[in-house]
Design a protein around this motif. Structure first.
Motif, PDB file in Angstrom:
ATOM      1  N   GLU A 148       0.813  -1.215   0.000  1.00  0.00           N
ATOM      2  CA  GLU A 148       0.000   0.000   0.000  1.00  0.00           C
ATOM      3  C   GLU A 148       0.848   1.269   0.000  1.00  0.00           C
ATOM      4  OE1 GLU A 148      -2.830  -0.206   3.201  1.00  0.00           O
ATOM      5  OE2 GLU A 148      -3.898  -1.890   2.282  1.00  0.00           O
TER       6      GLU A 148
ATOM      7  N   ILE B 221      -5.643   7.412   4.258  1.00  0.00           N
ATOM      8  CA  ILE B 221      -5.971   6.234   3.453  1.00  0.00           C
ATOM      9  C   ILE B 221      -5.424   4.976   4.118  1.00  0.00           C
ATOM     10  CG2 ILE B 221      -5.580   5.071   1.244  1.00  0.00           C
ATOM     11  CD1 ILE B 221      -5.509   7.973   0.007  1.00  0.00           C
TER      12      ILE B 221
ATOM     13  N   ASP C 174      -4.815   4.512   7.180  1.00  0.00           N
ATOM     14  CA  ASP C 174      -5.569   4.292   8.418  1.00  0.00           C
ATOM     15  C   ASP C 174      -7.027   3.902   8.162  1.00  0.00           C
ATOM     16  OD1 ASP C 174      -3.290   5.026   9.825  1.00  0.00           O
ATOM     17  OD2 ASP C 174      -4.020   7.074  10.241  1.00  0.00           O
ATOM     18  N   ARG C 175      -7.455   4.016   6.906  1.00  0.00           N
ATOM     19  CA  ARG C 175      -8.859   3.800   6.531  1.00  0.00           C
ATOM     20  C   ARG C 175      -9.768   4.695   7.376  1.00  0.00           C
ATOM     21  NH1 ARG C 175      -5.648   1.017   3.820  1.00  0.00           N
ATOM     22  NH2 ARG C 175      -6.315  -0.839   2.692  1.00  0.00           N
ATOM     23  N   ASP C 176      -9.317   5.937   7.562  1.00  0.00           N
ATOM     24  CA  ASP C 176     -10.072   6.944   8.294  1.00  0.00           C
ATOM     25  C   ASP C 176     -10.908   7.723   7.272  1.00  0.00           C
ATOM     26  OD1 ASP C 176     -11.046   9.109   9.743  1.00  0.00           O
ATOM     27  OD2 ASP C 176      -9.165   9.444  10.824  1.00  0.00           O
ATOM     28  N   TYR C 177     -12.077   7.176   6.959  1.00  0.00           N
ATOM     29  CA  TYR C 177     -12.902   7.746   5.897  1.00  0.00           C
ATOM     30  C   TYR C 177     -13.370   9.155   6.214  1.00  0.00           C
ATOM     31  CZ  TYR C 177     -12.594   3.118   4.009  1.00  0.00           C
ATOM     32  OH  TYR C 177     -12.095   1.948   3.513  1.00  0.00           O
TER      33      TYR C 177
ATOM     34  N   LEU D  89     -14.034   7.040  -2.961  1.00  0.00           N
ATOM     35  CA  LEU D  89     -13.440   6.283  -1.856  1.00  0.00           C
ATOM     36  C   LEU D  89     -14.069   4.904  -1.701  1.00  0.00           C
ATOM     37  CD1 LEU D  89     -13.010   9.124   0.772  1.00  0.00           C
ATOM     38  CD2 LEU D  89     -11.313   8.219  -0.841  1.00  0.00           C
TER      39      LEU D  89
ATOM     40  N   VAL E 266     -11.859   2.116  -2.440  1.00  0.00           N
ATOM     41  CA  VAL E 266     -10.915   1.676  -1.418  1.00  0.00           C
ATOM     42  C   VAL E 266     -11.569   0.625  -0.541  1.00  0.00           C
ATOM     43  CG1 VAL E 266      -9.459   2.363   0.524  1.00  0.00           C
ATOM     44  CG2 VAL E 266      -9.728   3.911  -1.440  1.00  0.00           C
ATOM     45  N   PHE E 267     -12.741   0.936   0.009  1.00  0.00           N
ATOM     46  CA  PHE E 267     -13.339  -0.060   0.902  1.00  0.00           C
ATOM     47  C   PHE E 267     -13.858  -1.271   0.156  1.00  0.00           C
ATOM     48  CE2 PHE E 267     -16.649   3.412   1.151  1.00  0.00           C
ATOM     49  CZ  PHE E 267     -17.709   2.771   0.520  1.00  0.00           C
TER      50      PHE E 267
ATOM     51  N   ASP F  37     -11.049  -3.548  -0.069  1.00  0.00           N
ATOM     52  CA  ASP F  37     -10.863  -4.204   1.240  1.00  0.00           C
ATOM     53  C   ASP F  37     -11.937  -5.252   1.516  1.00  0.00           C
ATOM     54  OD1 ASP F  37      -8.616  -2.704   1.835  1.00  0.00           O
ATOM     55  OD2 ASP F  37      -9.719  -1.217   3.026  1.00  0.00           O
TER      56      ASP F  37
ATOM     57  N   ALA G 130     -18.538   0.136   5.659  1.00  0.00           N
ATOM     58  CA  ALA G 130     -17.592   1.256   5.685  1.00  0.00           C
ATOM     59  C   ALA G 130     -18.209   2.481   6.343  1.00  0.00           C
ATOM     60  CB  ALA G 130     -17.131   1.580   4.270  1.00  0.00           C
TER      61      ALA G 130
ATOM     62  N   THR H 171     -18.428   2.620  10.122  1.00  0.00           N
ATOM     63  CA  THR H 171     -17.202   3.010  10.827  1.00  0.00           C
ATOM     64  C   THR H 171     -17.103   4.525  10.952  1.00  0.00           C
ATOM     65  OG1 THR H 171     -15.725   3.192   8.892  1.00  0.00           O
ATOM     66  CG2 THR H 171     -15.979   0.993   9.878  1.00  0.00           C
TER      67      THR H 171
END
Length: 134
Positions: free
Chosen positions: A52, A69, A71-74, A87, A90-91, A94, A101, A104
């Motif tokens: 990544e 990104i 941290d996957r802190d949307y 975005l 991205v999820f 994952d 998503a 969260t």
């Protein structure tokens, strides 16, 4: 009556829990969103999954954008110009659904988030302004 466009757009920042995707956010998040869209191609998803940090290094983003990104802190990604529809790549990469998503982002469990949405979403009663607290 003339309205200053910058004052008008600044009012959007006062809405609690909401990030209006303005032209300013679009400019700030351009490369972050381009990165996310790159994940539509299988070969890019594989490169991303393999390393990544190395994949992100190819994109001219700020370190804060890269870290959000990783941290996957949307919520932070949205603050930094990310567009939720971009975005989603991205999820999805994952293996998360939109509901997983977004839950969260609310601090709620998936089950609680689903129940809230089935019941009609968040109540319009409550905090309506960050600056005034009402």
């Amino acid at each position: 009556m003339t309205v200053d466009i910058h004052e008008y757009l600044a009012e959007f920042e006062d809405i609690p829990g909401t990030r209006v995707y303005t032209a300013k956010r679009a400019r700030e998040g351009y490369w972050m969103n381009q990165f996310a869209m790159s994940l539509m191609k299988a070969e890019n998803r594989e490169r991303w999954k393999a390393d990544e940090k190395a994949y992100l290094a190819d994109w001219p983003m700020t370190e804060e954008q890269r870290q959000s990104i990783l941290d996957r802190d949307y919520n932070r990604m949205l603050d930094l110009g990310g567009n939720i529809y971009f975005l989603a790549k991205v999820f999805s990469t994952d293996g998360l659904s939109f509901v997983q998503a977004v839950s969260t982002m609310t601090g709620m469990s998936v089950e609680d988030y689903k129940a809230m949405m089935i019941a009609g979403g968040r109540s319009p009663i409550g905090l309506r302004s960050k600056s005034t607290g009402d």
